[in-house]
Write an enzyme that holds these catalytic residues in place. Structure first.
Site, PDB file in Angstrom:
ATOM      1  N   HIS A 154      -9.238   3.137   3.357  1.00 31.94           N
ATOM      2  CA  HIS A 154      -9.280   3.284   1.892  1.00 31.94           C
ATOM      3  C   HIS A 154     -10.677   3.085   1.322  1.00 31.94           C
ATOM      4  O   HIS A 154     -10.821   2.880   0.118  1.00 31.94           O
ATOM      5  CB  HIS A 154      -8.310   2.318   1.196  1.00 31.94           C
ATOM      6  CG  HIS A 154      -6.877   2.473   1.577  1.00 31.94           C
ATOM      7  ND1 HIS A 154      -5.848   1.847   0.903  1.00 31.94           N
ATOM      8  CD2 HIS A 154      -6.276   3.177   2.577  1.00 31.94           C
ATOM      9  CE1 HIS A 154      -4.690   2.161   1.462  1.00 31.94           C
ATOM     10  NE2 HIS A 154      -4.930   2.970   2.488  1.00 31.94           N
ATOM     11  N   ASP A 165      -1.252  12.309   4.049  1.00 36.41           N
ATOM     12  CA  ASP A 165      -1.991  12.011   2.824  1.00 36.41           C
ATOM     13  C   ASP A 165      -2.998  10.890   3.054  1.00 36.41           C
ATOM     14  O   ASP A 165      -2.909  10.145   4.025  1.00 36.41           O
ATOM     15  CB  ASP A 165      -1.037  11.621   1.700  1.00 36.41           C
ATOM     16  CG  ASP A 165      -0.229  10.368   2.027  1.00 36.41           C
ATOM     17  OD1 ASP A 165       0.415  10.355   3.091  1.00 36.41           O
ATOM     18  OD2 ASP A 165      -0.240   9.407   1.224  1.00 36.41           O
ATOM     19  N   GLU A 170       2.731   8.831   1.750  1.00 37.51           N
ATOM     20  CA  GLU A 170       2.958   7.456   2.202  1.00 37.51           C
ATOM     21  C   GLU A 170       2.125   6.471   1.401  1.00 37.51           C
ATOM     22  O   GLU A 170       2.577   5.363   1.094  1.00 37.51           O
ATOM     23  CB  GLU A 170       2.629   7.346   3.695  1.00 37.51           C
ATOM     24  CG  GLU A 170       2.980   6.006   4.329  1.00 37.51           C
ATOM     25  CD  GLU A 170       1.842   4.996   4.361  1.00 37.51           C
ATOM     26  OE1 GLU A 170       2.054   3.888   4.869  1.00 37.51           O
ATOM     27  OE2 GLU A 170       0.732   5.309   3.862  1.00 37.51           O
ATOM     28  N   GLU A 171       0.910   6.876   1.039  1.00 36.14           N
ATOM     29  CA  GLU A 171      -0.013   5.962   0.361  1.00 36.14           C
ATOM     30  C   GLU A 171       0.444   5.575  -1.032  1.00 36.14           C
ATOM     31  O   GLU A 171      -0.039   4.593  -1.602  1.00 36.14           O
ATOM     32  CB  GLU A 171      -1.412   6.587   0.288  1.00 36.14           C
ATOM     33  CG  GLU A 171      -2.083   6.799   1.640  1.00 36.14           C
ATOM     34  CD  GLU A 171      -2.504   5.493   2.309  1.00 36.14           C
ATOM     35  OE1 GLU A 171      -2.286   4.417   1.721  1.00 36.14           O
ATOM     36  OE2 GLU A 171      -3.033   5.563   3.430  1.00 36.14           O
ATOM     37  N   ASP A 185      -0.118   4.365  12.820  1.00 37.48           N
ATOM     38  CA  ASP A 185      -0.799   4.117  11.551  1.00 37.48           C
ATOM     39  C   ASP A 185      -1.460   2.746  11.558  1.00 37.48           C
ATOM     40  O   ASP A 185      -1.559   2.093  10.532  1.00 37.48           O
ATOM     41  CB  ASP A 185       0.228   4.223  10.405  1.00 37.48           C
ATOM     42  CG  ASP A 185      -0.423   4.309   9.033  1.00 37.48           C
ATOM     43  OD1 ASP A 185      -1.646   4.545   8.958  1.00 37.48           O
ATOM     44  OD2 ASP A 185       0.297   4.138   8.037  1.00 37.48           O
ATOM     45  N   ASP A 237      -6.910   6.831   8.224  1.00 36.27           N
ATOM     46  CA  ASP A 237      -5.597   6.413   7.750  1.00 36.27           C
ATOM     47  C   ASP A 237      -5.004   7.580   6.970  1.00 36.27           C
ATOM     48  O   ASP A 237      -5.302   7.747   5.792  1.00 36.27           O
ATOM     49  CB  ASP A 237      -5.741   5.174   6.870  1.00 36.27           C
ATOM     50  CG  ASP A 237      -4.440   4.682   6.292  1.00 36.27           C
ATOM     51  OD1 ASP A 237      -3.378   5.172   6.696  1.00 36.27           O
ATOM     52  OD2 ASP A 237      -4.499   3.798   5.412  1.00 36.27           O
TER      53      ASP A 237
END
Length: 415
Positions: free
Chosen positions: A384, A84, A179-180, A202, A145
Protein backbone atom coordinates in the site's frame (compact mmCIF):
# COMPACT_ATOMS: atom_id res chain seq x y z
CA UNK A 1 10.04 -32.02 -11.62
CA UNK A 2 11.70 -29.49 -13.89
CA UNK A 3 12.87 -26.25 -12.33
CA UNK A 4 10.55 -23.26 -12.17
CA UNK A 5 11.02 -20.70 -14.92
CA UNK A 6 12.16 -17.67 -12.91
CA UNK A 7 12.28 -15.33 -15.88
CA UNK A 8 8.76 -16.27 -16.92
CA UNK A 9 7.57 -15.68 -13.37
CA UNK A 10 9.25 -12.27 -13.34
CA UNK A 11 7.83 -11.36 -16.74
CA UNK A 12 4.34 -12.28 -15.57
CA UNK A 13 4.62 -10.15 -12.49
CA UNK A 14 5.97 -7.12 -14.37
CA UNK A 15 3.17 -7.42 -16.92
CA UNK A 16 0.46 -7.63 -14.29
CA UNK A 17 1.64 -4.70 -12.15
CA UNK A 18 1.57 -2.37 -15.15
CA UNK A 19 -2.21 -2.71 -15.40
CA UNK A 20 -4.04 -0.07 -13.39
CA UNK A 21 -6.38 -1.97 -11.04
CA UNK A 22 -6.78 0.39 -8.08
CA UNK A 23 -9.99 -0.34 -6.18
CA UNK A 24 -12.36 2.62 -5.77
CA UNK A 25 -14.35 2.94 -2.56
CA UNK A 26 -18.04 3.78 -2.92
CA UNK A 27 -17.90 3.34 -6.71
CA UNK A 28 -21.30 1.65 -6.71
CA UNK A 29 -20.23 -1.01 -9.20
CA UNK A 30 -18.39 -4.34 -8.97
CA UNK A 31 -15.61 -4.44 -9.80
CA UNK A 32 -15.02 -0.85 -8.79
CA UNK A 33 -12.48 -0.06 -11.54
CA UNK A 34 -12.29 -1.14 -15.21
CA UNK A 35 -8.65 -2.23 -15.02
CA UNK A 36 -9.67 -5.18 -12.87
CA UNK A 37 -11.75 -6.48 -15.76
CA UNK A 38 -8.81 -5.91 -18.09
CA UNK A 39 -6.40 -7.91 -15.95
CA UNK A 40 -9.02 -10.59 -15.34
CA UNK A 41 -9.57 -11.01 -19.08
CA UNK A 42 -5.82 -11.35 -19.55
CA UNK A 43 -5.63 -14.03 -16.87
CA UNK A 44 -8.59 -15.93 -18.31
CA UNK A 45 -6.96 -15.93 -21.75
CA UNK A 46 -3.68 -17.17 -20.29
CA UNK A 47 -5.43 -19.96 -18.37
CA UNK A 48 -7.24 -21.01 -21.53
CA UNK A 49 -3.95 -20.94 -23.42
CA UNK A 50 -2.45 -23.27 -20.82
CA UNK A 51 -5.30 -25.72 -21.37
CA UNK A 52 -7.21 -25.38 -18.09
CA UNK A 53 -10.82 -26.50 -18.05
CA UNK A 54 -13.95 -24.45 -17.28
CA UNK A 55 -12.18 -21.10 -17.63
CA UNK A 56 -14.52 -18.14 -17.25
CA UNK A 57 -14.52 -14.48 -16.39
CA UNK A 58 -17.94 -13.70 -14.94
CA UNK A 59 -19.92 -10.48 -15.35
CA UNK A 60 -18.52 -9.42 -11.98
CA UNK A 61 -14.92 -9.97 -13.08
CA UNK A 62 -14.35 -13.16 -11.07
CA UNK A 63 -12.01 -15.50 -12.97
CA UNK A 64 -12.35 -19.26 -12.58
CA UNK A 65 -10.29 -22.09 -13.98
CA UNK A 66 -9.93 -25.80 -13.21
CA UNK A 67 -6.78 -27.90 -13.31
CA UNK A 68 -8.07 -31.50 -13.53
CA UNK A 69 -6.70 -34.06 -11.09
CA UNK A 70 -4.07 -36.60 -12.04
CA UNK A 71 -4.68 -38.55 -8.80
CA UNK A 72 -8.12 -40.14 -8.48
CA UNK A 73 -9.93 -39.52 -5.22
CA UNK A 74 -7.72 -36.66 -4.04
CA UNK A 75 -9.56 -33.79 -2.31
CA UNK A 76 -10.12 -30.64 -4.35
CA UNK A 77 -8.34 -27.48 -3.22
CA UNK A 78 -8.68 -23.89 -4.42
CA UNK A 79 -6.07 -21.18 -4.91
CA UNK A 80 -7.02 -17.52 -4.66
CA UNK A 81 -5.46 -14.09 -5.21
CA UNK A 82 -7.03 -10.69 -5.84
CA UNK A 83 -6.39 -8.48 -8.86
CA UNK A 84 -7.14 -5.07 -7.31
CA UNK A 85 -4.67 -2.83 -5.54
CA UNK A 86 -5.09 -0.52 -2.57
CA UNK A 87 -6.69 2.92 -3.03
CA UNK A 88 -4.28 4.31 -0.42
CA UNK A 89 -1.58 4.95 -3.05
CA UNK A 90 -1.90 5.40 -6.81
CA UNK A 91 -1.54 2.26 -8.90
CA UNK A 92 -1.61 4.06 -12.24
CA UNK A 93 1.43 4.09 -14.54
CA UNK A 94 3.43 1.69 -12.38
CA UNK A 95 7.03 1.66 -13.61
CA UNK A 96 8.77 -1.27 -11.95
CA UNK A 97 12.48 -1.27 -11.23
CA UNK A 98 14.23 -4.67 -11.23
CA UNK A 99 17.33 -5.02 -9.05
CA UNK A 100 19.25 -8.21 -9.75
CA UNK A 101 21.85 -9.60 -7.34
CA UNK A 102 20.92 -7.20 -4.55
CA UNK A 103 24.20 -6.18 -2.92
CA UNK A 104 22.78 -4.71 0.28
CA UNK A 105 22.22 -1.16 1.44
CA UNK A 106 19.46 1.37 0.89
CA UNK A 107 17.47 1.37 -2.36
CA UNK A 108 16.77 4.85 -3.83
CA UNK A 109 13.69 5.09 -6.03
CA UNK A 110 14.56 6.86 -9.28
CA UNK A 111 11.61 9.22 -9.82
CA UNK A 112 11.46 10.66 -6.30
CA UNK A 113 14.71 11.36 -4.43
CA UNK A 114 12.77 11.55 -1.15
CA UNK A 115 11.64 7.94 -1.49
CA UNK A 116 14.27 5.48 -0.25
CA UNK A 117 13.75 1.88 0.85
CA UNK A 118 16.04 1.96 3.87
CA UNK A 119 17.79 -1.15 5.07
CA UNK A 120 17.31 -0.25 8.73
CA UNK A 121 13.54 -0.05 8.19
CA UNK A 122 13.45 -3.28 6.21
CA UNK A 123 15.61 -5.73 8.21
CA UNK A 124 14.48 -8.62 6.03
CA UNK A 125 16.76 -7.22 3.32
CA UNK A 126 19.73 -8.58 5.29
CA UNK A 127 18.60 -12.10 4.36
CA UNK A 128 18.14 -11.32 0.66
CA UNK A 129 21.67 -10.54 -0.53
CA UNK A 130 22.03 -11.78 -4.09
CA UNK A 131 18.26 -11.90 -4.61
CA UNK A 132 16.22 -10.19 -7.33
CA UNK A 133 14.07 -7.37 -5.98
CA UNK A 134 11.36 -5.34 -7.68
CA UNK A 135 10.36 -1.80 -6.66
CA UNK A 136 8.54 1.08 -8.31
CA UNK A 137 10.04 4.42 -9.32
CA UNK A 138 8.65 5.95 -6.11
CA UNK A 139 5.56 7.64 -7.56
CA UNK A 140 3.12 4.72 -7.19
CA UNK A 141 2.69 1.54 -5.25
CA UNK A 142 4.01 -1.64 -6.85
CA UNK A 143 0.96 -3.87 -6.63
CA UNK A 144 2.76 -6.89 -5.22
CA UNK A 145 -0.33 -6.97 -3.00
CA UNK A 146 -1.64 -9.03 -4.61
CA UNK A 147 -0.21 -9.40 -8.11
CA UNK A 148 2.66 -11.36 -6.62
CA UNK A 149 0.02 -13.86 -5.53
CA UNK A 150 -1.58 -13.82 -8.97
CA UNK A 151 1.77 -14.47 -10.67
CA UNK A 152 2.64 -17.26 -8.19
CA UNK A 153 -0.62 -19.10 -8.84
CA UNK A 154 -0.32 -18.74 -12.62
CA UNK A 155 3.26 -20.02 -12.59
CA UNK A 156 2.41 -22.92 -10.28
CA UNK A 157 -0.41 -24.04 -12.56
CA UNK A 158 1.76 -23.82 -15.66
CA UNK A 159 4.57 -25.73 -13.94
CA UNK A 160 2.18 -28.50 -12.89
CA UNK A 161 0.83 -28.73 -16.44
CA UNK A 162 4.37 -29.08 -17.76
CA UNK A 163 5.08 -31.87 -15.27
CA UNK A 164 2.26 -34.43 -15.46
CA UNK A 165 4.10 -36.74 -13.04
CA UNK A 166 3.73 -34.18 -10.22
CA UNK A 167 0.76 -35.53 -8.19
CA UNK A 168 -2.24 -33.32 -7.51
CA UNK A 169 -5.97 -33.47 -7.09
CA UNK A 170 -8.35 -31.07 -8.80
CA UNK A 171 -7.19 -27.48 -8.29
CA UNK A 172 -9.67 -24.64 -8.64
CA UNK A 173 -8.17 -21.26 -9.48
CA UNK A 174 -10.21 -18.19 -8.52
CA UNK A 175 -9.13 -14.58 -8.91
CA UNK A 176 -11.24 -11.99 -7.10
CA UNK A 177 -11.78 -8.23 -7.35
CA UNK A 178 -12.11 -5.42 -4.80
CA UNK A 179 -10.51 -7.29 -1.90
CA UNK A 180 -8.85 -4.06 -0.78
CA UNK A 181 -12.22 -2.43 -0.12
CA UNK A 182 -13.76 -5.46 1.57
CA UNK A 183 -15.75 -6.98 -1.30
CA UNK A 184 -13.47 -9.66 -2.69
CA UNK A 185 -15.73 -12.63 -1.95
CA UNK A 186 -19.07 -10.94 -2.65
CA UNK A 187 -19.64 -12.68 -5.99
CA UNK A 188 -17.71 -15.94 -5.62
CA UNK A 189 -19.71 -19.15 -6.07
CA UNK A 190 -18.45 -21.49 -3.34
CA UNK A 191 -20.54 -24.36 -4.73
CA UNK A 192 -18.68 -24.00 -7.99
CA UNK A 193 -15.34 -24.31 -6.19
CA UNK A 194 -16.55 -27.36 -4.22
CA UNK A 195 -13.19 -27.52 -2.43
CA UNK A 196 -12.09 -29.04 0.86
CA UNK A 197 -9.85 -26.06 1.52
CA UNK A 198 -8.59 -22.92 -0.18
CA UNK A 199 -5.35 -20.95 0.09
CA UNK A 200 -5.05 -17.23 -0.46
CA UNK A 201 -1.67 -16.22 -1.87
CA UNK A 202 -1.58 -12.78 -0.28
CA UNK A 203 1.13 -12.86 2.36
CA UNK A 204 4.46 -11.22 3.10
CA UNK A 205 7.99 -12.55 2.84
CA UNK A 206 8.42 -16.32 2.86
CA UNK A 207 7.38 -19.32 4.92
CA UNK A 208 4.52 -17.69 6.81
CA UNK A 209 1.21 -19.47 7.21
CA UNK A 210 -1.38 -16.93 8.31
CA UNK A 211 -3.93 -18.84 10.36
CA UNK A 212 -5.44 -16.00 12.38
CA UNK A 213 -6.62 -12.53 11.38
CA UNK A 214 -8.43 -9.62 12.90
CA UNK A 215 -12.18 -9.61 13.13
CA UNK A 216 -13.34 -6.41 11.50
CA UNK A 217 -16.27 -3.99 11.46
CA UNK A 218 -16.66 -0.63 9.77
CA UNK A 219 -18.31 2.22 11.67
CA UNK A 220 -19.76 5.13 9.69
CA UNK A 221 -20.32 8.18 11.88
CA UNK A 222 -22.50 10.98 10.44
CA UNK A 223 -22.45 14.41 12.05
CA UNK A 224 -25.23 16.85 11.17
CA UNK A 225 -25.08 20.52 12.03
CA UNK A 226 -26.77 23.71 10.88
CA UNK A 227 -25.26 25.81 8.11
CA UNK A 228 -25.97 29.49 7.73
CA UNK A 229 -24.03 32.43 6.36
CA UNK A 230 -21.17 33.14 8.77
CA UNK A 231 -22.08 36.83 8.91
CA UNK A 232 -25.27 35.96 10.81
CA UNK A 233 -24.10 32.70 12.38
CA UNK A 234 -24.04 33.73 16.05
CA UNK A 235 -26.12 31.31 18.12
CA UNK A 236 -27.48 29.76 14.91
CA UNK A 237 -24.69 27.83 13.19
CA UNK A 238 -23.72 24.35 14.35
CA UNK A 239 -20.52 23.48 12.50
CA UNK A 240 -20.47 19.74 11.84
CA UNK A 241 -16.73 19.94 11.21
CA UNK A 242 -16.17 21.16 14.77
CA UNK A 243 -18.47 18.45 16.11
CA UNK A 244 -16.51 15.81 14.20
CA UNK A 245 -13.24 17.32 15.42
CA UNK A 246 -14.38 17.11 19.03
CA UNK A 247 -15.44 13.50 18.50
CA UNK A 248 -12.05 12.60 17.05
CA UNK A 249 -10.20 14.33 19.87
CA UNK A 250 -12.01 12.17 22.44
CA UNK A 251 -11.15 8.81 20.86
CA UNK A 252 -8.56 7.05 23.06
CA UNK A 253 -5.11 7.26 21.53
CA UNK A 254 -3.99 4.06 23.19
CA UNK A 255 -6.46 2.25 20.90
CA UNK A 256 -5.04 3.70 17.69
CA UNK A 257 -3.05 1.65 15.14
CA UNK A 258 0.03 3.74 15.83
CA UNK A 259 -0.11 2.80 19.52
CA UNK A 260 -0.88 -0.92 19.21
CA UNK A 261 0.90 -4.05 18.02
CA UNK A 262 0.79 -7.86 18.02
CA UNK A 263 -2.58 -9.03 19.41
CA UNK A 264 -3.89 -5.59 20.42
CA UNK A 265 -6.97 -4.28 18.62
CA UNK A 266 -7.62 -0.71 17.51
CA UNK A 267 -10.10 1.99 16.52
CA UNK A 268 -8.90 3.72 13.36
CA UNK A 269 -10.61 6.79 11.84
CA UNK A 270 -9.32 6.88 8.28
CA UNK A 271 -11.65 8.88 6.01
CA UNK A 272 -13.50 12.14 6.65
CA UNK A 273 -15.70 13.99 4.16
CA UNK A 274 -18.09 16.91 4.40
CA UNK A 275 -18.57 20.50 5.43
CA UNK A 276 -20.39 22.69 7.89
CA UNK A 277 -23.80 21.06 7.42
CA UNK A 278 -22.77 17.41 7.43
CA UNK A 279 -19.64 15.32 7.91
CA UNK A 280 -19.17 11.61 7.37
CA UNK A 281 -16.38 9.79 9.20
CA UNK A 282 -15.33 6.20 8.52
CA UNK A 283 -13.76 4.26 11.37
CA UNK A 284 -12.20 0.79 11.24
CA UNK A 285 -12.81 -1.42 14.26
CA UNK A 286 -10.32 -4.29 14.59
CA UNK A 287 -9.77 -6.98 17.21
CA UNK A 288 -8.71 -10.63 17.37
CA UNK A 289 -11.56 -11.09 19.84
CA UNK A 290 -14.77 -10.71 17.85
CA UNK A 291 -16.79 -9.81 20.96
CA UNK A 292 -14.54 -6.81 21.56
CA UNK A 293 -15.81 -5.16 18.37
CA UNK A 294 -19.14 -4.57 20.11
CA UNK A 295 -17.26 -2.89 22.97
CA UNK A 296 -15.50 -0.60 20.50
CA UNK A 297 -18.84 0.29 18.89
CA UNK A 298 -20.28 1.08 22.32
CA UNK A 299 -17.29 3.33 23.01
CA UNK A 300 -18.06 5.26 19.81
CA UNK A 301 -21.69 5.66 20.90
CA UNK A 302 -20.65 6.87 24.37
CA UNK A 303 -18.28 9.37 22.78
CA UNK A 304 -21.06 10.57 20.50
CA UNK A 305 -23.36 11.19 23.49
CA UNK A 306 -20.60 13.14 25.23
CA UNK A 307 -20.03 15.32 22.16
CA UNK A 308 -23.74 15.90 21.58
CA UNK A 309 -23.99 17.37 25.07
CA UNK A 310 -21.30 19.90 24.15
CA UNK A 311 -22.88 20.89 20.84
CA UNK A 312 -26.56 21.36 21.51
CA UNK A 313 -28.69 20.80 18.43
CA UNK A 314 -26.12 18.63 16.68
CA UNK A 315 -27.01 15.13 15.50
CA UNK A 316 -24.66 12.16 15.45
CA UNK A 317 -25.63 8.83 13.91
CA UNK A 318 -23.48 5.69 13.99
CA UNK A 319 -23.90 2.77 11.61
CA UNK A 320 -21.78 -0.36 12.13
CA UNK A 321 -21.25 -2.80 9.26
CA UNK A 322 -19.75 -6.24 9.66
CA UNK A 323 -16.72 -6.80 7.39
CA UNK A 324 -14.98 -10.09 8.20
CA UNK A 325 -14.20 -12.39 11.09
CA UNK A 326 -11.06 -13.99 12.51
CA UNK A 327 -10.29 -16.98 10.30
CA UNK A 328 -9.05 -18.93 13.35
CA UNK A 329 -12.70 -19.35 14.33
CA UNK A 330 -13.36 -21.46 11.21
CA UNK A 331 -10.11 -23.23 10.37
CA UNK A 332 -10.79 -25.93 12.96
CA UNK A 333 -13.46 -27.31 10.63
CA UNK A 334 -10.72 -28.56 8.29
CA UNK A 335 -7.47 -29.10 10.23
CA UNK A 336 -5.73 -30.44 7.12
CA UNK A 337 -5.71 -26.93 5.62
CA UNK A 338 -2.97 -25.73 7.97
CA UNK A 339 -1.41 -29.11 8.72
CA UNK A 340 -0.68 -29.87 5.06
CA UNK A 341 0.78 -26.39 4.54
CA UNK A 342 3.12 -27.02 7.48
CA UNK A 343 4.09 -30.43 6.09
CA UNK A 344 4.75 -29.01 2.60
CA UNK A 345 7.15 -26.46 4.06
CA UNK A 346 8.95 -29.10 6.07
CA UNK A 347 9.34 -31.43 3.10
CA UNK A 348 11.03 -28.57 1.25
CA UNK A 349 13.43 -28.19 4.17
CA UNK A 350 11.85 -24.96 5.39
CA UNK A 351 10.69 -23.90 8.82
CA UNK A 352 7.16 -22.52 8.59
CA UNK A 353 5.91 -19.84 10.94
CA UNK A 354 2.27 -19.81 12.01
CA UNK A 355 1.55 -16.10 11.89
CA UNK A 356 -1.10 -13.75 13.22
CA UNK A 357 -2.19 -11.08 10.74
CA UNK A 358 -3.10 -7.57 11.85
CA UNK A 359 -5.50 -7.33 8.96
CA UNK A 360 -7.67 -9.58 6.84
CA UNK A 361 -7.73 -11.36 3.51
CA UNK A 362 -10.33 -12.88 1.23
CA UNK A 363 -9.51 -15.98 3.25
CA UNK A 364 -11.17 -14.43 6.31
CA UNK A 365 -14.49 -14.25 4.45
CA UNK A 366 -14.04 -17.60 2.71
CA UNK A 367 -13.44 -19.25 6.08
CA UNK A 368 -16.42 -17.50 7.64
CA UNK A 369 -18.60 -18.77 4.78
CA UNK A 370 -17.46 -22.34 5.33
CA UNK A 371 -14.39 -22.75 3.10
CA UNK A 372 -11.31 -22.96 5.38
CA UNK A 373 -8.68 -20.69 3.84
CA UNK A 374 -5.26 -19.97 5.38
CA UNK A 375 -3.04 -17.35 3.78
CA UNK A 376 0.44 -18.06 2.37
CA UNK A 377 3.53 -15.94 1.69
CA UNK A 378 4.25 -14.46 -1.75
CA UNK A 379 7.27 -12.20 -1.24
CA UNK A 380 5.36 -8.93 -0.72
CA UNK A 381 6.86 -6.16 1.42
CA UNK A 382 5.62 -2.68 2.47
CA UNK A 383 2.19 -3.02 0.83
CA UNK A 384 0.00 0.00 0.00
CA UNK A 385 3.02 2.30 -0.18
CA UNK A 386 5.37 3.88 -2.73
CA UNK A 387 8.07 2.05 -0.73
CA UNK A 388 6.50 -1.32 -1.60
CA UNK A 389 8.83 -3.97 -2.97
CA UNK A 390 8.73 -7.65 -3.85
CA UNK A 391 11.31 -10.43 -3.98
CA UNK A 392 11.40 -12.75 -6.99
CA UNK A 393 13.26 -15.43 -5.03
CA UNK A 394 10.49 -15.52 -2.42
CA UNK A 395 7.87 -15.65 -5.17
CA UNK A 396 9.69 -18.64 -6.63
CA UNK A 397 9.67 -20.30 -3.21
CA UNK A 398 5.90 -19.74 -3.09
CA UNK A 399 5.49 -21.55 -6.42
CA UNK A 400 7.55 -24.47 -5.11
CA UNK A 401 5.38 -24.55 -1.99
CA UNK A 402 2.14 -24.74 -3.98
CA UNK A 403 3.46 -27.70 -5.95
CA UNK A 404 4.51 -29.46 -2.74
CA UNK A 405 1.16 -28.58 -1.13
CA UNK A 406 -0.75 -30.05 -4.05
CA UNK A 407 1.27 -33.23 -3.52
CA UNK A 408 0.30 -33.37 0.16
CA UNK A 409 -3.39 -33.19 -0.71
CA UNK A 410 -2.92 -35.76 -3.48
CA UNK A 411 -1.42 -38.16 -0.95
CA UNK A 412 -4.75 -37.93 0.88
CA UNK A 413 -6.65 -39.61 -1.97
CA UNK A 414 -9.75 -41.29 -0.69
CA UNK A 415 -10.05 -39.07 2.37
Amino acid sequence: MSSIDRERLLERFLRYVRIHTTAVEDAGVYPSSPGQLTLGAMLAAELQGMGLAAVEQTEHGIVYGTLPANVDGAPTIALNAHVDTSPETSGENVRPQVIRDYAGGDIPLPADPAKIIRERENPELHDLLGATLITTDGTTLLGGDDKAGVAVIMEAVQTLLANPDAPHGKIQVVFTCDEEIGHGVDHVDLKRLDAAACYTLDGAGANDIDAETFSADLAIVRFRGVNIHPSIAKDKMINALRVAGAFLSKLPRHLSPEATSEREGFIHPYVVRGGVAEVELKVLLRSFDTQQLAEYADLLRETAEDVRSEFGGSQIEIEVREQYRNMAEGLDREPRAVAYAVRAHEKLGRRPRLAVVRGGTDGSRFTELGLPTPNLSTGQHNPHSPLEWACLDEMEQAVELLIALAGEWAADAGA
